[in-house]
Write a protein that holds these residues in place. Structure first.
Motif, PDB file in Angstrom:
ATOM      1  N   TRP A  68       0.859  -1.186   0.000  1.00 22.27           N
ATOM      2  CA  TRP A  68       0.000   0.000   0.000  1.00 22.27           C
ATOM      3  C   TRP A  68       0.893   1.233   0.000  1.00 22.27           C
ATOM      4  O   TRP A  68       1.885   1.280   0.735  1.00 22.27           O
ATOM      5  N   ASN A  69       0.566   2.232  -0.792  1.00 24.23           N
ATOM      6  CA  ASN A  69       1.437   3.406  -0.934  1.00 24.23           C
ATOM      7  C   ASN A  69       1.583   4.219   0.351  1.00 24.23           C
ATOM      8  O   ASN A  69       2.654   4.737   0.636  1.00 24.23           O
ATOM      9  N   GLY A  70       0.517   4.373   1.086  1.00 28.03           N
ATOM     10  CA  GLY A  70       0.546   5.257   2.256  1.00 28.03           C
ATOM     11  C   GLY A  70       0.746   4.505   3.556  1.00 28.03           C
ATOM     12  O   GLY A  70       0.687   3.278   3.611  1.00 28.03           O
ATOM     13  N   MET A  77      -5.153  -3.855   7.603  1.00 30.31           N
ATOM     14  CA  MET A  77      -6.127  -3.971   6.518  1.00 30.31           C
ATOM     15  C   MET A  77      -7.457  -3.315   6.898  1.00 30.31           C
ATOM     16  O   MET A  77      -8.092  -2.689   6.067  1.00 30.31           O
ATOM     17  N   THR A  78      -7.856  -3.453   8.158  1.00 31.85           N
ATOM     18  CA  THR A  78      -9.145  -2.898   8.569  1.00 31.85           C
ATOM     19  C   THR A  78      -9.115  -1.382   8.700  1.00 31.85           C
ATOM     20  O   THR A  78     -10.155  -0.760   8.912  1.00 31.85           O
ATOM     21  N   ASP A 116     -10.895  -0.503  -0.840  1.00 34.74           N
ATOM     22  CA  ASP A 116      -9.431  -0.542  -0.887  1.00 34.74           C
ATOM     23  C   ASP A 116      -8.905  -1.902  -0.434  1.00 34.74           C
ATOM     24  O   ASP A 116      -7.935  -2.422  -0.999  1.00 34.74           O
ATOM     25  N   ARG A 117      -9.541  -2.486   0.576  1.00 33.64           N
ATOM     26  CA  ARG A 117      -9.167  -3.841   0.995  1.00 33.64           C
ATOM     27  C   ARG A 117      -9.363  -4.817  -0.163  1.00 33.64           C
ATOM     28  O   ARG A 117      -8.510  -5.670  -0.428  1.00 33.64           O
ATOM     29  N   MET A 150      -6.460  -7.159  -2.043  1.00 34.95           N
ATOM     30  CA  MET A 150      -6.539  -8.610  -2.144  1.00 34.95           C
ATOM     31  C   MET A 150      -6.669  -9.077  -3.589  1.00 34.95           C
ATOM     32  O   MET A 150      -6.093 -10.105  -3.954  1.00 34.95           O
ATOM     33  N   GLN A 151      -7.393  -8.347  -4.427  1.00 33.08           N
ATOM     34  CA  GLN A 151      -7.457  -8.722  -5.843  1.00 33.08           C
ATOM     35  C   GLN A 151      -6.060  -8.661  -6.465  1.00 33.08           C
ATOM     36  O   GLN A 151      -5.697  -9.502  -7.292  1.00 33.08           O
TER      37      GLN A 151
END
Length: 142
Positions: free
Chosen positions: A41-43, A48-49, A55-56, A60-61
């Motif tokens: 993730w960039n930031g 995850m939550t 975005d989650r 995962m995709q």
């Protein structure tokens, strides 16, 4: 900038295979483990939550597309998928192709070494990295 992943994502490097406005896919230079990949993730988001549901799903995709590209290109015996990063404030997933003859199998890659990996096997897997890069880009662009 003290965050290792921020430094990695900010610097021009061949390690970053693909990125969009939310995350990046990075090939990790882990000795003995060609194809070891991270979805980062960039930031600065620790869990995850902490991400919005869409975005989650996007993370995962992306992880599943990376796994699929690894399996199709490198034909591992198993793929390990894990989220660690206790010291890194970025959601990120490790996607690691595993082989019965790798140095740690069946243990995790950070576990006790079981054998010396065959340099020929590691070299043959490393030779697949250009194909893996292409497969990752094709999969992630779709």
């Amino acid at each position: 900038m003290t965050c290792d992943l921020c430094k990695l994502l900010a610097a021009p490097t061949d390690a970053v295979v693909w990125r969009d406005d939310k995350l990046a896919v990075v090939l990790v230079d882990e000795p003995g483990y060609p194809g070891f990949t991270r979805v980062v993730w960039n930031g600065h988001v620790k869990e995850m939550t902490d991400l919005a549901p869409q975005d989650r799903d996007h993370v995962m995709q992306t992880v599943w597309k990376v796994e699929q590209a690894l399996r199709g290109t490198m034909a591992p015996h198993k793929v390990n998928v894990a989220s660690f990063g206790n010291m890194t404030p970025h959601v990120h997933w490790h996607v690691i192709p595993r082989y019965t003859d790798d140095a740690h199998f069946p243990n995790p890659t950070w576990g006790a070494k079981q054998r010396d990996a065959s340099p020929e096997s590691v070299a043959a897997r490393a030779a697949l990295l250009p194909q893996l890069r292409a497969a990752l880009v094709t999969s992630l662009e779709s």
